[in-house]
Write an enzyme that holds these catalytic residues in place. Structure first.
Site, PDB file in Angstrom:
ATOM      1  N   CYS A 153       0.908  -1.029   0.049  1.00 38.65           N
ATOM      2  CA  CYS A 153       0.159   0.197  -0.262  1.00 38.65           C
ATOM      3  C   CYS A 153       0.735   1.411   0.411  1.00 38.65           C
ATOM      4  CB  CYS A 153      -0.970   0.077   1.038  1.00 38.65           C
ATOM      5  SG  CYS A 153      -1.698   1.668   1.052  1.00 38.65           S
ATOM      6  N   LYS A 161      -0.943   5.177  -5.899  1.00 36.79           N
ATOM      7  CA  LYS A 161      -1.941   5.508  -6.992  1.00 36.79           C
ATOM      8  C   LYS A 161      -2.798   6.461  -6.867  1.00 36.79           C
ATOM      9  CE  LYS A 161      -5.104   3.621  -5.149  1.00 36.79           C
ATOM     10  NZ  LYS A 161      -5.406   2.016  -5.129  1.00 36.79           N
ATOM     11  N   GLU A 298      -7.289   1.600 -13.134  1.00 36.14           N
ATOM     12  CA  GLU A 298      -6.200   2.633 -12.620  1.00 36.14           C
ATOM     13  C   GLU A 298      -5.335   3.704 -12.890  1.00 36.14           C
ATOM     14  OE1 GLU A 298      -8.370   2.328  -7.561  1.00 36.14           O
ATOM     15  OE2 GLU A 298      -5.754   1.481  -7.517  1.00 36.14           O
ATOM     16  N   HIS A 566     -26.763  20.828   0.460  1.00 38.70           N
ATOM     17  CA  HIS A 566     -27.014  21.312  -0.604  1.00 38.70           C
ATOM     18  C   HIS A 566     -25.958  22.392  -1.281  1.00 38.70           C
ATOM     19  CE1 HIS A 566     -29.220  21.959  -5.227  1.00 38.70           C
ATOM     20  NE2 HIS A 566     -29.340  22.842  -4.738  1.00 38.70           N
ATOM     21  N   GLU A 571     -25.511  14.569  -1.537  1.00 32.39           N
ATOM     22  CA  GLU A 571     -26.765  14.477  -1.320  1.00 32.39           C
ATOM     23  C   GLU A 571     -28.139  13.338  -2.372  1.00 32.39           C
ATOM     24  OE1 GLU A 571     -28.994  18.546  -2.189  1.00 32.39           O
ATOM     25  OE2 GLU A 571     -27.434  18.804  -3.764  1.00 32.39           O
TER      26      GLU A 571
END
Length: 591
Positions: A153, A161, A298, A566, A571
């Site tokens: 990782c 990454k 990716e 918002h 949302e």
């Protein structure tokens, strides 16, 4: 006897604890079980107490993680079933447990593997007062690439990454910025070496930080390759070939995985993997990515985002194991933004036409459906067809640890315990578990607390949120639509979905109604959300919060009663009302 006034379950729990406290060798069994009979013949030499197991089995499952009988305890220590007890007998462990004799081991715990899970486990053990060692050794790739402490990782996975993905997003933001009024005359171009150096400098700081943390926690660290030579003994070989030997009462296997190769001519001589890409000393140029894993998409995505010519060769489907509706939408977005896909083909040979940085390669590939053969020229070929567990060369046969011969994965119980009682495993090498860094960290910490801190808390592998950092990011938590249908039946799930257009995309006028969100609800359980899927910007940030809600039992009604923030992308999950079954249009026309 258990005190009066307890429930039946509580009475059984109390009775089991009483039996464990008062018995040297205690066997929970069934009279008709052949494994129980076999085991008792072995245990005759020790003497044992016998309890009929059926009524205790559910309680024992909670206490030990073992559902079956025989279930054996020796001197208050849980040993396990027939196989583990027989192994403990052959190792001499039973006699030691029974007599109270303890081997004078050098360490309480040795962790093999210095990735995120192994580091978390060793530091937690040390914090609980135990003497711990970590061994970590990176076998160089065929291209000679190697790296420091921290595992996949940190060095060749999530961290570089995400940083290179961010580099690509910044390129898109630069293009968008002109529509928002930013004016700049200079030709904008990307410098691979600047990015690579910055990313690798940051990773080097993490490598150093981990070493400092281990030192501060009094964890012994060795940059050596570990191999079992006996069940409680390993050989450690450093890069100069010097060997030392070390013993421990318990071991944790945290060796992780490395990229898989195809087994075709020229690939190891000519191709790279993700282990090489992030520290590649030159810009890869025109690139062929072989594979359709999250690593393939990716890497292909951010390389295209840097302005490179990228082609992805796909054998069958995109993102196997993920929701296929979402996977195909993520792939379609990449294709719309210049990434080329060669579908239903696999490479058969890679040849070097010209040396250089990058050089020039010829790839021959064949169709998986017909006799068609194609050829293409590229500067770089990146193999990203999956990963193999690093378990075949660490002497597990000498320790008696069972391994799935097909994939190298290690079967464990729900306490991460292998078939050998004192050897445990965590992380990507576990069979049937999620291959995610935070999962390994959580499992490692909790395992150390159970082994040395008296805890009984186990790692929960259910409803773990995750994100694939494709150019349009894909976050998910829970079941795919395919898996939910398989588990509950098509008639018992309801899928709510919608397309949407992030406000940030409107002024640059790009990707109108290309983002997509859906939830999968279990109609048999109050429309509880069993699958969450989001394709859009900041997917990780969006998915993390909803992941917590799903762990708490989120329902569609609760989503509907939540007021959204918002204007945000997240949302959309509070206003979703169209079901897939209805067939209604889900295109959004505005805010």
């Amino acid at each position: 006897m258990p005190p009066p006034g307890l429930s039946r379950r509580e009475q059984l729990q109390a009775r089991i604890k009483e039996l464990i406290e008062s018995s040297g060798v205690l066997v929970f069994s069934k009279s008709y079980c052949p494994y129980c009979v076999t085991l008792m013949l072995v245990l005759l030499m020790y003497g044992f107490s016998l309890e009929d197991g059926p009524e205790y089995q559910e309680v024992l499952l909670e206490m030990t993680g073992q559902r079956t009988v025989p279930n054996v305890f020796v001197n208050k220590t849980h040993v396990g079933g027939c196989d583990k007890t027989m192994q403990a007998h052959s190792d001499g462990l039973l006699q030691k447990l029974l007599t109270g004799d303890k081997e004078d081991y050098e360490y309480d715990l040795i962790v093999i593997g210095g990735g995120s899970g192994g580091l978390a486990c060793s530091k937690e053990a040390a914090a609980l007062g135990k003497k711990a060692m970590v061994l970590d050794y990176v076998v160089p790739t065929p291209k000679g690439t190697t790296w420091g402490l921290g595992g996949t990782c940190v060095n060749v996975g999530c961290i570089p990454k995400k940083l290179m993905h961010q580099t690509a997003l910044l390129g898109t933001a630069l293009q968008d910025s002109r529509k928002f009024g930013w004016e700049f005359d200079e030709t904008v171009k990307h410098n691979w070496d600047t990015m690579k150096t910055a990313v690798n400098n940051y990773i080097a700081s993490l490598n150093w930080g981990y070493r400092v943390q281990l030192r501060d926690k009094n964890v012994t660290y060795m940059n050596s390759y570990a191999e079992f030579v006996e069940p409680h003994k390993i050989k450690a070989t450093n890069k100069r070939g010097k060997e030392t030997f070390h013993t421990a009462a318990k071991f944790v296997l945290a060796t992780g995985e490395r990229p898989r190769y195809l087994g075709i001519p020229g690939e190891k001589e000519c191709c790279i993997t993700s282990d090489d890409l992030f520290s590649l000393p030159y810009c890869p140029g025109k690139t062929l990515v072989v594979g359709a894993s999250y690593v393939a998409l990716e890497c292909g995505g951010f390389l295209a985002g840097l302005g490179l010519d990228v082609t992805i060769m796909v054998r069958s489907i995109l993102l196997r194991g993920f929701d296929q509706d979402m996977a195909n939408r993520a792939g379609a977005h990449m294709e719309e933004h210049g990434v080329k896909f060669i579908r239903r083909f696999v490479p058969t040979k890679v040849e070097e036409l010209e040396k250089g940085e990058p050089g020039r390669l010829k790839v021959t590939a064949k169709s998986t459906e017909t006799d068609e053969v194609i050829e293409g020229e590229y500067n770089t070929v990146l193999i990203a067809v999956g990963r193999n567990a690093c378990t075949s060369k660490i002497g597990l046969d000498k320790a008696g640890v069972k391994v799935n011969e097909k994939n190298g994965k290690i079967p464990v119980n729900d306490e991460e315990q292998t078939n050998v009682p004192h050897i445990y495993a965590i992380g990507d090498i576990l069979e049937g578990k999620l291959e995610l860094t935070p999962v390994a960290i959580q499992a490692g910490k909790l395992l150390a607390r159970r082994l040395f801190g008296g805890s009984s808390v186990k790692c929960d592998y259910v409803n773990v949120p995750t994100t694939v950092f494709t150019p349009l990011e894909y976050g998910s938590c829970g079941l795919s639509e395919e898996k939910a249908t398989e588990l509950y039946g098509q008639d018992n799930i309801e899928v709510f979905h919608t397309l949407f257009w992030p406000l940030e995309f409107t002024v640059p006028n790009r990707d109108n109604n290309k983002c997509y969100a859906k939830i999968i609800c279990n109609k048999l359980d109050s429309d509880r959300v069993v699958g969450f899927h989001y394709l859009g910007p900041n997917a990780g940030e969006v998915t993390q919060g909803f992941g917590a809600a799903i762990k708490c039992g989120l329902t569609k009604e609760q989503l509907d009663s939540t007021i959204g923030i918002h204007p945000t992308c997240a949302e959309i999950f509070t206003t979703m009302h169209v079901t897939k079954q209805s067939g209604e249009d889900v295109t959004q026309a505005g805010c």
